[in-house]
Design a protein around this motif. Structure first.
Motif, PDB file in Angstrom:
ATOM      1  N   ASP A 187     -11.214   2.100  14.001  1.00 20.48           N
ATOM      2  CA  ASP A 187     -11.271   0.655  13.765  1.00 20.48           C
ATOM      3  C   ASP A 187     -11.930  -0.056  14.943  1.00 20.48           C
ATOM      4  O   ASP A 187     -12.080   0.507  16.038  1.00 20.48           O
ATOM      5  N   ALA A 188     -12.285  -1.316  14.743  1.00 21.28           N
ATOM      6  CA  ALA A 188     -13.017  -2.052  15.769  1.00 21.28           C
ATOM      7  C   ALA A 188     -12.690  -3.536  15.685  1.00 21.28           C
ATOM      8  O   ALA A 188     -11.949  -3.986  14.804  1.00 21.28           O
TER       9      ALA A 188
ATOM     10  N   GLN B 179     -10.500  -8.508  13.639  1.00 25.21           N
ATOM     11  CA  GLN B 179     -10.352  -7.079  13.391  1.00 25.21           C
ATOM     12  C   GLN B 179     -11.215  -6.592  12.233  1.00 25.21           C
ATOM     13  O   GLN B 179     -11.214  -7.186  11.161  1.00 25.21           O
ATOM     14  N   LEU B 180     -11.909  -5.497  12.456  1.00 22.30           N
ATOM     15  CA  LEU B 180     -12.557  -4.725  11.395  1.00 22.30           C
ATOM     16  C   LEU B 180     -11.605  -3.575  11.105  1.00 22.30           C
ATOM     17  O   LEU B 180     -11.711  -2.490  11.667  1.00 22.30           O
ATOM     18  N   SER B 181     -10.628  -3.848  10.252  1.00 22.78           N
ATOM     19  CA  SER B 181      -9.399  -3.055  10.238  1.00 22.78           C
ATOM     20  C   SER B 181      -9.126  -2.384   8.899  1.00 22.78           C
ATOM     21  O   SER B 181      -8.437  -2.939   8.042  1.00 22.78           O
ATOM     22  N   ALA B 182      -9.638  -1.178   8.743  1.00 24.79           N
ATOM     23  CA  ALA B 182      -9.225  -0.365   7.597  1.00 24.79           C
ATOM     24  C   ALA B 182      -7.725  -0.085   7.675  1.00 24.79           C
ATOM     25  O   ALA B 182      -7.069   0.106   6.650  1.00 24.79           O
ATOM     26  N   SER B 183      -7.182  -0.111   8.875  1.00 19.89           N
ATOM     27  CA  SER B 183      -5.746   0.139   9.065  1.00 19.89           C
ATOM     28  C   SER B 183      -4.874  -0.996   8.547  1.00 19.89           C
ATOM     29  O   SER B 183      -3.652  -0.862   8.473  1.00 19.89           O
ATOM     30  N   ASN B 184      -5.494  -2.119   8.190  1.00 21.53           N
ATOM     31  CA  ASN B 184      -4.748  -3.254   7.645  1.00 21.53           C
ATOM     32  C   ASN B 184      -5.064  -3.436   6.163  1.00 21.53           C
ATOM     33  O   ASN B 184      -4.983  -4.536   5.625  1.00 21.53           O
TER      34      ASN B 184
ATOM     35  N   GLY C 125     -10.600   1.011  18.728  1.00 21.00           N
ATOM     36  CA  GLY C 125      -9.522   1.282  17.792  1.00 21.00           C
ATOM     37  C   GLY C 125      -8.517   0.152  17.717  1.00 21.00           C
ATOM     38  O   GLY C 125      -8.640  -0.879  18.392  1.00 21.00           O
ATOM     39  N   ILE C 126      -7.505   0.347  16.863  1.00 19.43           N
ATOM     40  CA  ILE C 126      -6.428  -0.635  16.685  1.00 19.43           C
ATOM     41  C   ILE C 126      -5.090   0.060  16.811  1.00 19.43           C
ATOM     42  O   ILE C 126      -4.857   1.118  16.217  1.00 19.43           O
TER      43      ILE C 126
ATOM     44  N   LEU D 203      -9.202  -9.791   4.370  1.00 21.86           N
ATOM     45  CA  LEU D 203     -10.091  -8.687   4.749  1.00 21.86           C
ATOM     46  C   LEU D 203     -11.568  -8.992   4.503  1.00 21.86           C
ATOM     47  O   LEU D 203     -12.369  -8.075   4.325  1.00 21.86           O
ATOM     48  N   GLY D 204     -11.940 -10.263   4.499  1.00 19.67           N
ATOM     49  CA  GLY D 204     -13.341 -10.597   4.274  1.00 19.67           C
ATOM     50  C   GLY D 204     -14.265  -9.995   5.310  1.00 19.67           C
ATOM     51  O   GLY D 204     -15.319  -9.439   4.985  1.00 19.67           O
ATOM     52  N   TRP D 205     -13.920 -10.108   6.565  1.00 20.11           N
ATOM     53  CA  TRP D 205     -14.689  -9.555   7.677  1.00 20.11           C
ATOM     54  C   TRP D 205     -14.767  -8.031   7.550  1.00 20.11           C
ATOM     55  O   TRP D 205     -15.810  -7.411   7.749  1.00 20.11           O
TER      56      TRP D 205
END
Length: 436
Positions: free
Chosen positions: A190-191, A47-52, A135-136, A391-393
């Protein structure tokens, strides 16, 4: 040309190399593995997750951890065996509960910025990494969990994220393979993607731009010398006949991007970077039948109760990841930690065939305040871009730009960094709040 060595060829090391090459530096990347992205950047949740972006420093996290301590299949598990590093890290983690709100907002902003840079890099260099920009969906089994999520959502929105509540009917419209009733949030921006494929592709792009990669280098010394640094290593690729083969490199500056080994390398440079290894697990489900492929979600999911995330990687792979295990540098892939991931797939998507899966475990480099270390060291020419945790990725493309700008300022002015560290930004925000 100023020559910078980067220790570590994971996602943070390679994005840092790319950012420095764009600024005209000579770059050498050193790593102990034969290829880039062979540790924590190998098979994460995708996950490329700003939501996380919510940091974990909260009373709720501690209470959950205590409840789960004696459950072998718990989402969060800690080995209670005495260990000074682990318990001192935990004490600092608790001390940062008061920074939960500010750190979550700052991480959200950073994640949004990072996403833009990563997409631009992938397009510029033609990197195929199974990118899905669908999205997520963040799903909850009950209203109580959802209402708790509303408080988190307010912080993410304050950080600039478009993340909105969705009904059970809307959830099924967004992802038709979900059959149960859920409460949830949806983040359309998100992606997901394959971190390993991206990092390897970016490493190749760095080589095309002139970077040197030295693999199978077991670094055992980093020392100042003659206004720069000398890095020494044992060559792990050497045959038995030349087992004592060594390499030495003279550079102007050093960036530590070494994941969970960053604490070790920081100590060589008389620095303290309190990274702790927090193990996470994933399974990659191979979708070998048409029925499995059609029954597998294409939208990324984050199941709040199970603390499990998913990503569809191309047509034929489904990545399912989760858990946090505090067990020092133990890299064992435990069957009792993998099984809950398999059971989750079977329970939620029974038509997905799970006869062929690949389990994996990696160590996330976490700081006690859950914020990455992006700063210059005390010694001129030393820099850090590490400690990104889970959140490294997600954050790497932004922190690479930050540290590259800092190094550029050091090169041009031989002065303190021109870009403040994350902790510096946070201190300014707190001062502004107090003043108001």
């Amino acid at each position: 040309m100023t020559h910078i060595a980067i220790i570590g060829a994971g996602i943070t090391g390679v994005t840092t190399a790319y950012a420095l090459l764009e600024r005209g530096f000579e770059v050498t990347v050193l790593d102990k593995h034969r290829y880039a992205a062979m540790e924590t950047s190998f098979a994460n949740g995708g996950q490329l997750s700003a939501s996380n972006a919510e940091v974990w420093n909260s009373t709720a996290t501690i209470l959950k951890g205590l409840r789960w301590m004696f459950r072998r299949d718990a989402p969060l598990l800690m080995n209670p065996r005495p260990n000074w590093h682990k318990y001192s890290w935990m004490s600092e983690f608790v001390a940062n509960i008061g920074n939960y709100r500010a750190n979550t907002i700052l991480t959200t902003r950073l994640a949004i910025e990072a996403r833009k840079h990563l997409f631009e890099i992938a397009a510029r260099e033609g990197i195929d990494f199974d990118l899905e920009r669908r999205g997520i969906l963040h799903i909850y089994n009950d209203r109580k969990g959802f209402e708790s999520g509303l408080r988190v959502n307010a912080l993410l929105q304050e950080g600039g994220l478009d993340r909105r509540p969705v009904t059970s009917e809307e959830i099924r419209t967004i992802e038709p393979t979900l059959r149960k009733d859920y409460y949830g949030f949806y983040t359309p921006s998100d992606a997901t993607g394959d971190i390993h494929k991206f990092t390897r592709g970016l490493a190749d792009a760095c080589k095309r731009r002139g970077a040197t990669f030295i693999h199978e280098a077991n670094i055992d010394s980093v020392a100042p010398a003659g206004g720069g640094f000398v890095i020494g290593w044992a060559d792990l690729s050497a045959s038995d006949a030349v087992a004592s083969a060594r390499g030495v490199l003279k550079v102007d500056g050093v960036v530590v991007c070494a994941g969970v080994a960053s604490r070790h390398f920081a100590a060589m440079l008389d620095e303290r970077v309190n990274v702790y290894p927090v193990k996470g697990y994933s399974i990659t489900v191979h979708l070998d039948t048409d029925e499995s492929r059609s029954a597998t979600p294409t939208v990324s999911l984050l199941d709040e109760a199970a603390k499990i995330v998913t990503s569809r990687l191309g047509a034929d792979r489904f990545r399912v990841a989760g858990t946090a295990e505090f067990n020092d540098f133990n890299r064992d892939i435990r069957a009792d930690r993998v099984q809950p991931l398999i059971d989750w797939v079977r329970s939620n998507f029974p038509a997905v065939e799970t006869s062929r899966i690949i389990p994996w475990a990696g160590l996330r480099p976490m700081m006690p305040d859950m914020m990455p270390v992006v700063r210059a060291g005390r010694m001129p020419g030393v820099f850090f871009n590490t400690g990104h945790g889970h959140l490294g990725w997600t954050l790497s493309a932004a922190t690479a730009q930050m540290i590259a700008a800092t190094i550029d300022g050091w090169r041009g002015l031989n002065a303190p960094p021109t870009v403040p560290s994350l902790r510096g930004e946070l201190a300014v925000e707190r001062e502004m709040r107090c003043a108001s």
